[in-house]
Motif scaffolding. Structure first.
Motif, PDB file in Angstrom:
ATOM      1  N   GLN A   1       0.817  -1.205   0.000  1.00 59.73           N
ATOM      2  CA  GLN A   1       0.000   0.000   0.000  1.00 59.73           C
ATOM      3  C   GLN A   1       0.855   1.260   0.000  1.00 59.73           C
ATOM      4  O   GLN A   1       0.584   2.215  -0.708  1.00 59.73           O
ATOM      5  CB  GLN A   1      -0.896  -0.034   1.243  1.00 59.73           C
TER       6      GLN A   1
ATOM      7  N   GLY B   1       2.204   8.510  -6.737  1.00 62.51           N
ATOM      8  CA  GLY B   1       1.978   7.640  -7.886  1.00 62.51           C
ATOM      9  C   GLY B   1       3.296   7.225  -8.540  1.00 62.51           C
ATOM     10  O   GLY B   1       3.479   6.069  -8.920  1.00 62.51           O
TER      11      GLY B   1
ATOM     12  N   GLN C   1       4.895   4.627  -6.429  1.00 63.02           N
ATOM     13  CA  GLN C   1       4.300   3.293  -6.577  1.00 63.02           C
ATOM     14  C   GLN C   1       4.763   2.670  -7.904  1.00 63.02           C
ATOM     15  O   GLN C   1       5.009   1.471  -7.968  1.00 63.02           O
ATOM     16  CB  GLN C   1       2.769   3.375  -6.482  1.00 63.02           C
TER      17      GLN C   1
ATOM     18  N   THR D   1      -3.288   0.825  -4.146  1.00 66.26           N
ATOM     19  CA  THR D   1      -3.670   2.186  -4.511  1.00 66.26           C
ATOM     20  C   THR D   1      -4.389   2.937  -3.403  1.00 66.26           C
ATOM     21  O   THR D   1      -4.789   4.082  -3.595  1.00 66.26           O
ATOM     22  CB  THR D   1      -4.597   2.187  -5.747  1.00 66.26           C
TER      23      THR D   1
ATOM     24  N   LEU E   1      -3.305   6.420  -2.549  1.00 60.81           N
ATOM     25  CA  LEU E   1      -3.172   7.369  -3.665  1.00 60.81           C
ATOM     26  C   LEU E   1      -4.476   8.107  -3.928  1.00 60.81           C
ATOM     27  O   LEU E   1      -5.552   7.618  -3.586  1.00 60.81           O
ATOM     28  CB  LEU E   1      -2.772   6.605  -4.930  1.00 60.81           C
TER      29      LEU E   1
ATOM     30  N   THR F   1      -4.712   9.055  -9.681  1.00 65.05           N
ATOM     31  CA  THR F   1      -3.481   8.261  -9.689  1.00 65.05           C
ATOM     32  C   THR F   1      -3.803   6.777  -9.544  1.00 65.05           C
ATOM     33  O   THR F   1      -3.137   5.929 -10.124  1.00 65.05           O
ATOM     34  CB  THR F   1      -2.555   8.723  -8.556  1.00 65.05           C
ATOM     35  N   ARG F   2      -4.847   6.481  -8.777  1.00 63.12           N
ATOM     36  CA  ARG F   2      -5.295   5.100  -8.628  1.00 63.12           C
ATOM     37  C   ARG F   2      -5.544   4.455  -9.965  1.00 63.12           C
ATOM     38  O   ARG F   2      -5.086   3.349 -10.241  1.00 63.12           O
ATOM     39  CB  ARG F   2      -6.634   5.089  -7.881  1.00 63.12           C
TER      40      ARG F   2
ATOM     41  N   ILE G   1      -2.383   3.609 -11.871  1.00 65.65           N
ATOM     42  CA  ILE G   1      -1.645   2.455 -11.354  1.00 65.65           C
ATOM     43  C   ILE G   1      -2.370   1.151 -11.687  1.00 65.65           C
ATOM     44  O   ILE G   1      -1.756   0.165 -12.126  1.00 65.65           O
ATOM     45  CB  ILE G   1      -1.429   2.587  -9.821  1.00 65.65           C
TER      46      ILE G   1
ATOM     47  N   SER H   1      -8.006  -5.819  -1.917  1.00 61.21           N
ATOM     48  CA  SER H   1      -8.621  -4.507  -1.767  1.00 61.21           C
ATOM     49  C   SER H   1      -9.855  -4.586  -0.883  1.00 61.21           C
ATOM     50  O   SER H   1     -10.502  -5.622  -0.787  1.00 61.21           O
ATOM     51  CB  SER H   1      -9.011  -3.970  -3.149  1.00 61.21           C
TER      52      SER H   1
ATOM     53  N   THR I   1     -13.252  -1.912  -7.418  1.00 60.24           N
ATOM     54  CA  THR I   1     -11.916  -2.132  -7.985  1.00 60.24           C
ATOM     55  C   THR I   1     -11.698  -3.616  -8.260  1.00 60.24           C
ATOM     56  O   THR I   1     -11.221  -4.009  -9.328  1.00 60.24           O
ATOM     57  CB  THR I   1     -10.836  -1.658  -6.983  1.00 60.24           C
TER      58      THR I   1
END
Ligand code: ATP
Ligand code: MG
Length: 300
Positions: A109, A168, A171, A192, A195, A199-200, A203, A222, A227
């Motif tokens: 994370q 970001g 990562q 993510t 973030l 940005t999520r 990625i 998650s 997601t």
């Protein structure tokens, strides 16, 4: 072995955990003897095929990260079996593991945690290659440039420190580092959640693109059902140390069998299929635009 999936010495699965168990000391006597243990993972079986994503979803403390760590052999399992590409690595010694070393990589994370702030980005990415003697310094330098390009970063960032990068970008660097040893599998534990929203998407989109181009197996952990559904081929729902439901993403989301899954779904609005498609298309566009803009200079 209880509820073990079909035998898979043939290496059909990139990574496989069977009947995994883990307890942690909860209480000790004044002499330091453990008098009570908390069950974190209680007979979990999960597996993922090359090129596919297994999503693991479940509330906090349900055991998701502990399963991930056992699959990656970052913590030993108290019981059960771990196989990498069909090879039983549960009790393998370091020497026997050497050829497989690096084939399962984790992304966490918090990219701050996985990158040493005193190292340059280039060294962070090169380190696994140097430590495992997979490259000379000169070769490593070349591979770092390639790896940074693979994750859409300007190779000139190699001289910077993690503190000079955005969340970001950091990562992306930890993904580049994870790819250095050419893994078959990435285990991404809430990659993510630290973030911001835009940005999520970048990625997650990057992970999908890497999966397509490298045939990577991905275990994606998650809290977020949207997601998980969007990215996973199969989904395992964890509750109190057990997998209470496992199936294709559509099966689990459209026709959940377990009451816990239903509750979890009720608490997270899942966009409909049309919205999902539109979102996926948008991710691709964003990524294309981003890559087109990259020529403009370092970062972005
Ligand atoms: N190193 C540890 N020592 C003691 N207990 C631990 C340790 N790691 C995990 N646990 C316990 O095991 C249980 C499962 O934890 P785990 O981190 O796997 O849950 P999780 O599903 O990943 O939760 P989250 O969604 O909050 O990350 C929790 O009760 C946790 O407190
Ligand atoms: Mg966790």
């Amino acid at each position: 072995m209880a509820e073990s999936p079909t035998p898979s010495g043939d290496g059909r699965y990139a990574v496989e955990g069977m009947d995994l168990r883990k307890t942690f000391p909860l209480r000790r006597s004044i002499l330091g003897r453990v008098t009570e243990r908390a069950v974190a993972v209680d007979g979990v079986s999960v597996r993922v095929e090359p090129g596919k994503t297994l999503g693991i979803v479940g509330e906090s403390a349900s055991g998701k990260s502990t399963v991930a760590r056992m699959l990656a052999k970052l913590v030993p399992a108290d019981g059960g079996t771990v196989r990498w590409g069909g090879v039983d690595v549960t009790t393998a010694r370091t020497g026997a593991l050497r050829p497989l070393r690096g084939s399962i990589q984790m992304i966490f994370q918090d990219p701050y945690g996985s990158l040493d702030s005193s190292y340059s980005i280039g060294y962070s990415v090169a380190e696994p290659l140097l430590v495992h003697r997979r490259a000379t310094r000169a070769q490593a330098r070349e591979q770092v440039a390639e790896l940074l390009e693979t994750v859409n970063l300007d190779p000139r960032l190699a001289d910077r420190r993690p503190g000079e990068l955005s969340g970001g970008q950091r990562q992306r660097v930890s993904i580049a580092r994870a790819l250095a040893l050419r893994p078959t599998t990435l285990i991404a534990d809430e990659p993510t959640s630290a973030l911001d929203v835009s940005t999520r998407a970048e990625i997650l989109n990057l992970l999908m693109r890497l999966q397509d181009s490298m045939g990577l197996a991905i275990v994606l952990i998650s809290h977020d059902f949207a997601t998980i559904r969007h990215l996973s081929h199969r989904v395992a729902v964890m509750y109190r140390g057990k997998v209470v439901e496992e199936g294709t993403a559509d099966e689990v989301v459209d026709n959940p069998q377990d009451p816990y899954t239903r509750r979890l779904l009720d608490s997270v609005p899942v966009p409909n299929v049309e919205q999902q498609r539109a979102r996926r298309a948008r991710f691709r566009e964003d990524d294309a635009a981003w890559r087109a803009g990259r020529a403009a200079g370092p970062g972005a």
